[in-house]
Write an enzyme that holds these catalytic residues in place. Structure first.
Site, PDB file in Angstrom:
ATOM      1  N   HIS A  17       0.316  -0.933   0.057  1.00 18.51           N
ATOM      2  CA  HIS A  17      -0.015  -0.082  -0.064  1.00 18.51           C
ATOM      3  C   HIS A  17       0.663   1.549   0.199  1.00 18.51           C
ATOM      4  O   HIS A  17       0.177   2.619   0.253  1.00 18.51           O
ATOM      5  CB  HIS A  17      -0.948  -0.131   1.434  1.00 18.51           C
ATOM      6  CG  HIS A  17      -2.153  -0.735   0.891  1.00 18.51           C
ATOM      7  ND1 HIS A  17      -3.384  -0.967   0.837  1.00 18.51           N
ATOM      8  CD2 HIS A  17      -2.091  -2.071   0.920  1.00 18.51           C
ATOM      9  CE1 HIS A  17      -4.473  -1.782   0.952  1.00 18.51           C
ATOM     10  NE2 HIS A  17      -3.284  -3.246   0.640  1.00 18.51           N
ATOM     11  N   HIS A 106      -0.546 -15.554   8.113  1.00 18.60           N
ATOM     12  CA  HIS A 106       0.350 -14.869   7.437  1.00 18.60           C
ATOM     13  C   HIS A 106       1.501 -13.973   7.989  1.00 18.60           C
ATOM     14  O   HIS A 106       2.392 -14.770   9.053  1.00 18.60           O
ATOM     15  CB  HIS A 106      -0.577 -13.716   7.197  1.00 18.60           C
ATOM     16  CG  HIS A 106      -0.656 -12.226   6.375  1.00 18.60           C
ATOM     17  ND1 HIS A 106       0.741 -12.264   5.954  1.00 18.60           N
ATOM     18  CD2 HIS A 106      -2.030 -12.485   5.313  1.00 18.60           C
ATOM     19  CE1 HIS A 106       0.113 -11.713   5.099  1.00 18.60           C
ATOM     20  NE2 HIS A 106      -1.437 -11.633   4.036  1.00 18.60           N
ATOM     21  N   ASP A 367      -7.732 -12.529  -2.652  1.00 19.97           N
ATOM     22  CA  ASP A 367      -8.319 -14.015  -3.906  1.00 19.97           C
ATOM     23  C   ASP A 367      -9.119 -14.993  -2.911  1.00 19.97           C
ATOM     24  O   ASP A 367      -7.789 -15.139  -1.840  1.00 19.97           O
ATOM     25  CB  ASP A 367      -6.785 -14.062  -4.875  1.00 19.97           C
ATOM     26  CG  ASP A 367      -6.392 -12.628  -5.888  1.00 19.97           C
ATOM     27  OD1 ASP A 367      -7.218 -12.737  -6.854  1.00 19.97           O
ATOM     28  OD2 ASP A 367      -5.557 -12.003  -4.841  1.00 19.97           O
TER      29      ASP A 367
END
Length: 408
Positions: A17, A106, A367
């Site tokens: 980002h 993650h 996704d």
């Protein structure tokens, strides 16, 4: 590290980002025509927002060449490329819950452990957004390989979850023994792969089943993994640097560096472990009757003074590589991708301090299956490996050519 390659060196930059992402490519040969039009098609294939089974993040991923070319010709100097992040939403990640709890499976926790600080949004460098630089660099490598040697690189979705394009059977524990699979490797092209969007599996019935399968996981705020198969055709012989930089080792390194990868197999792979050596060996045959691909004799072998190989193999369980060195047969391999770690379901986890358990339902756009968008990334990393190996071998062959001929 953020640099890949020895002779064709690629350094990527940027977080998920931040304002932009991109790369610097060092080692591209001078004198090659190159514009953004050569790079954009692969960028578009990789971009998010392609369909209902990919993340809805709307990025156009328009690439801009900033250096290393003049009047559309490579100068031999570093090529800088940039893509702006236009639809970044760091606010999706800036809430008390996500600041307090690491997302299960993650990279939030491991990045914090390694660096003592982490990007607060989108996974930072662990995000697939980082692969933009890889794809841009891979497009450059691929153009050189195509012009110089006629190399063709095509990847496709070969499985999603338990749905396989070529399911293993007792007769064919590996696709490498399946004539239909081997025929596909000889003829598959990107136009055919992309005609089966959004999943990129080159079979109409299998592709439809995979789309429905992924859609079900998406509707349940869940995710699913799968595999990508890649074939590299018309590779020059002699590529690879034994013992530690064997060509398959370099390919494995490249593929396992892609986000969300969990497995790599080349040639017959794990299925080949289930057949005897008498079946698995690849007999050598004369290559005299093997057709030269269109354009290769003129733009490749003739230009580099590289003679055609005298031998080829009758079968190809080896996947085009023997002893860590390319043998001229098609190189093919498969890469496994895990289910995307970030899902919308509530999951139990612990705080970063480990003193409290809680519930985390991740926000943001993700996704449900990363496999269809991974196809051009796999192709890009394959191109970077072959390009690096080609430049290494060209250097060796040039140095050898300056010596007096050996007396036989």
């Amino acid at each position: 590290m953020s640099t890949f390659g020895n002779f064709f060196r690629v350094t990527t930059y940027g977080e998920s980002h931040c304002r932009s992402v991109g790369c610097i490519v060092d080692g591209c040969p001078p004198g090659m025509e190159l514009t953004e039009d050569d790079i954009q098609p692969q960028m578009t294939r990789r971009r998010p927002g392609q369909s209902s089974i990919t993340t809805p993040r709307d990025e156009k991923d328009k690439v801009l060449i900033q250096s290393g070319t003049e009047f559309g010709i490579t100068l031999g100097t570093p090529i800088g490329m940039m893509v702006l992040n236009q639809d970044q939403r760091p606010k999706d990640y800036g809430n008390a819950t996500m600041d307090k709890f690491p997302r299960p499976s993650h990279a939030d926790w491991t990045y914090l452990e390694k660096y003592g600080v982490k990007a607060s949004s989108g996974g930072g460098r662990s995000s697939a957004r980082e692969t933009i630089g890889r794809v841009a660099a891979g497009a450059i490598a691929e153009k050189y390989l195509r012009l110089a040697y006629g190399v063709e690189i095509v990847a496709f979705t070969s499985s999603v979850g338990s749905l396989h394009l070529f399911p293993p059977t007792p007769e064919h524990p590996s696709p490498s023994t399946n004539p239909a699979f081997l025929t596909l490797l000889q003829s598959i092209d990107r136009q055919t792969v992309d005609s089966h969007l959004p999943v990129r599996c080159p079979d109409e019935a299998a592709a439809k089943a995979m789309v429905d399968y992924i859609s079900d996981f998406r509707d349940r705020n869940d995710s699913i993994g799968g595999t990508v198969t890649c074939v590299i055709r018309h590779v020059p012989t002699g590529l690879g640097e034994p013992c530690f930089d064997k060509l398959e080792a370099s390919l494995a390194h490249a593929m396992m560096s892609i986000p969300a990868t969990k497995a790599f197999e080349i040639g017959s792979g794990f299925g080949g472990c289930e057949v005897p050596g008498s079946t698995h060996n690849d007999p050598f045959v004369s290559a005299a009757d093997v057709a030269v691909p269109s354009g290769v004799a003129e733009s490749g072998a003739a230009r580099t003074n590289t003679p055609r190989p005298k031998l080829t193999t009758k079968s190809n369980f080896s996947g085009g590589i023997q002893g860590g060195i390319s043998n001229g047969a098609p190189i093919y391999f498969r890469v496994g991708f895990k289910p995307a770690a970030t899902i919308g379901q509530e999951q139990t986890t612990a705080t970063y301090e480990g003193n409290e358990e809680g519930i985390l339902a991740a926000k943001g756009r993700h996704d449900p299956c990363v496999v269809p968008r991974a196809v051009p990334i796999v192709e890009a990393m394959a191109a970077l490996v072959i390009m690096d190996a080609v430049l290494a071998q060209q250097s060796r062959e040039r140095a050898r050519s300056l010596l007096p001929p050996l007396k036989r």
